[in-house]
Design a protein around this motif. Sequence first.
Motif, short mmCIF file in Angstrom:
data_model
loop_
_atom_site.label_atom_id
_atom_site.label_comp_id
_atom_site.label_asym_id
_atom_site.label_seq_id
_atom_site.Cartn_x
_atom_site.Cartn_y
_atom_site.Cartn_z
N ALA A 52 0.81 -1.22 0.00
CA ALA A 52 0.00 0.00 0.00
C ALA A 52 0.84 1.27 0.00
N ALA A 53 2.16 1.14 0.16
CA ALA A 53 3.02 2.33 0.25
C ALA A 53 2.92 3.25 -0.96
N PRO A 54 2.86 2.76 -2.20
CA PRO A 54 2.76 3.69 -3.34
C PRO A 54 1.53 4.58 -3.29
N LEU A 55 0.41 4.06 -2.78
CA LEU A 55 -0.79 4.90 -2.67
C LEU A 55 -0.72 5.81 -1.46
N ARG A 56 -0.28 5.30 -0.33
CA ARG A 56 -0.23 6.08 0.90
C ARG A 56 0.70 7.28 0.76
N TYR B 243 0.80 9.29 -1.60
CA TYR B 243 0.11 10.39 -2.28
C TYR B 243 -1.22 10.75 -1.64
N LEU B 244 -1.56 10.12 -0.51
CA LEU B 244 -2.78 10.50 0.19
C LEU B 244 -2.62 11.90 0.78
N PRO B 245 -3.68 12.69 0.79
CA PRO B 245 -3.60 14.02 1.41
C PRO B 245 -3.24 13.92 2.89
N GLU B 246 -2.70 14.98 3.41
CA GLU B 246 -2.31 14.99 4.82
C GLU B 246 -3.52 14.73 5.71
N GLY B 247 -3.37 13.80 6.60
CA GLY B 247 -4.45 13.44 7.51
C GLY B 247 -5.37 12.36 6.99
N ALA B 248 -5.26 12.01 5.70
CA ALA B 248 -6.11 10.98 5.13
C ALA B 248 -5.48 9.60 5.34
N THR B 249 -6.32 8.59 5.45
CA THR B 249 -5.85 7.22 5.63
C THR B 249 -6.67 6.30 4.73
N PHE C 1 -0.97 10.69 -10.31
CA PHE C 1 -1.92 11.31 -11.24
C PHE C 1 -3.32 11.32 -10.65
N PHE C 2 -3.75 10.19 -10.07
CA PHE C 2 -5.08 10.12 -9.48
C PHE C 2 -5.25 11.13 -8.35
N ALA C 3 -4.21 11.27 -7.53
CA ALA C 3 -4.29 12.23 -6.42
C ALA C 3 -4.36 13.66 -6.92
N SER C 4 -3.70 13.94 -8.05
CA SER C 4 -3.68 15.32 -8.56
C SER C 4 -5.00 15.72 -9.20
N VAL C 5 -5.80 14.76 -9.65
CA VAL C 5 -7.06 15.08 -10.32
C VAL C 5 -8.26 14.86 -9.40
N THR C 6 -8.02 14.61 -8.12
CA THR C 6 -9.13 14.43 -7.19
C THR C 6 -9.91 15.75 -7.07
N PRO C 7 -11.22 15.73 -7.29
CA PRO C 7 -12.00 16.98 -7.23
C PRO C 7 -11.91 17.65 -5.86
N GLU C 8 -12.01 18.94 -5.87
CA GLU C 8 -11.97 19.70 -4.62
C GLU C 8 -13.18 19.34 -3.75
N GLY C 9 -12.92 19.16 -2.48
CA GLY C 9 -13.97 18.79 -1.55
C GLY C 9 -14.17 17.30 -1.42
N VAL C 10 -13.42 16.49 -2.18
CA VAL C 10 -13.52 15.03 -2.12
C VAL C 10 -12.30 14.50 -1.38
N ALA C 11 -12.52 13.74 -0.32
CA ALA C 11 -11.43 13.15 0.45
C ALA C 11 -11.01 11.83 -0.19
N MET C 12 -9.74 11.71 -0.53
CA MET C 12 -9.21 10.49 -1.14
C MET C 12 -8.88 9.49 -0.04
N MET C 13 -9.82 8.57 0.24
CA MET C 13 -9.65 7.56 1.28
C MET C 13 -10.10 6.22 0.69
N THR C 14 -9.14 5.43 0.25
CA THR C 14 -9.41 4.21 -0.51
C THR C 14 -9.65 3.03 0.41
N ASP C 15 -10.61 2.19 0.04
CA ASP C 15 -10.89 0.97 0.79
C ASP C 15 -9.77 -0.03 0.56
N ILE C 16 -9.31 -0.71 1.61
CA ILE C 16 -8.16 -1.60 1.50
C ILE C 16 -8.47 -2.81 0.62
#
Length: 267
Positions: free
Chosen positions: A50-54, A56-62, A140-155
């Motif tokens: 999971a390290a490659p995704l983690r 690029y997660l926004p600060e505070g997101a898990t 790339f996915f993290a950079s195109v995440t719409p504003e106001g949407v929290a990027m928190m992926t299910d494991i």
Amino acid sequence: MSRLTDSDQEMPLVSHLTELRTRLLRIVGAVLLLFAGLFYFSQDIYALVAAPLRAYLPEGATMIATGVASPFLTPFKLTMMVALFLAIPIILHQIWGFIAPGLYKHEKRIAVPLLISSILLFYGGMAFAYFVVFPIMFGFFASVTPEGVAMMTDIGQYLDFVLTLFFAFGVAFEIPIATFLLIWVGVVDVATLRKSRPYVVVGCFVVGMVLTPPDVFSQTLLALPMWMLFEAGLLCGSLVKRRAEQDETDETESEDAPNDQPPAAQP
């Protein structure tokens, strides 16, 4: 061609089935042993995958677990798949041990390097996906995440996603082996494959569309290496074919050469 033992006696069907069962049990035993040794580290293995995704997660997101049993079943499933991937050399060795007695010597000389190359290429495809494709794709996915949407992926969904890509890139990196075999066996010649290059390129993108998740980015990252690997297999196959033709020519010339030694004197 019948499979023969060392004494050149044809093996009965029961002996074939008995040996096949033995080798299948060895494969299952090897996978289970690897799984037992890795299970204690299942959480660490998932953290590594999971390290490659983690990164690029926004600060505070898990990452999150939406299923009740996901925190246990997801690392369990991943560890089993890792054990299976690590057992690939053992699996191929058992397959080789079953079919090798039925091959000619010149076939064995080609088969052994192909077997080793296929293992290395499969692992190379997985490494390419982890170290090259994942950082680019998740960034790339993290950079195109719409504003106001929290990027928190299910494991669980993440695991299915990366396992699909691991398998897709591992299989795709076997293209040089498949291309070489087609040329070596004589199914197609080098000239035909070169003329078919535009269709191969289109086919690479179609395979990328089928094997990867439904996004153009990951499809392109799979299709382009497949094309380059096809060119590598085409080059290797043409070199080996040229060498084989040269050997045949040398043998023919040697057979047709006149005998320069004078005939034996008659008594």
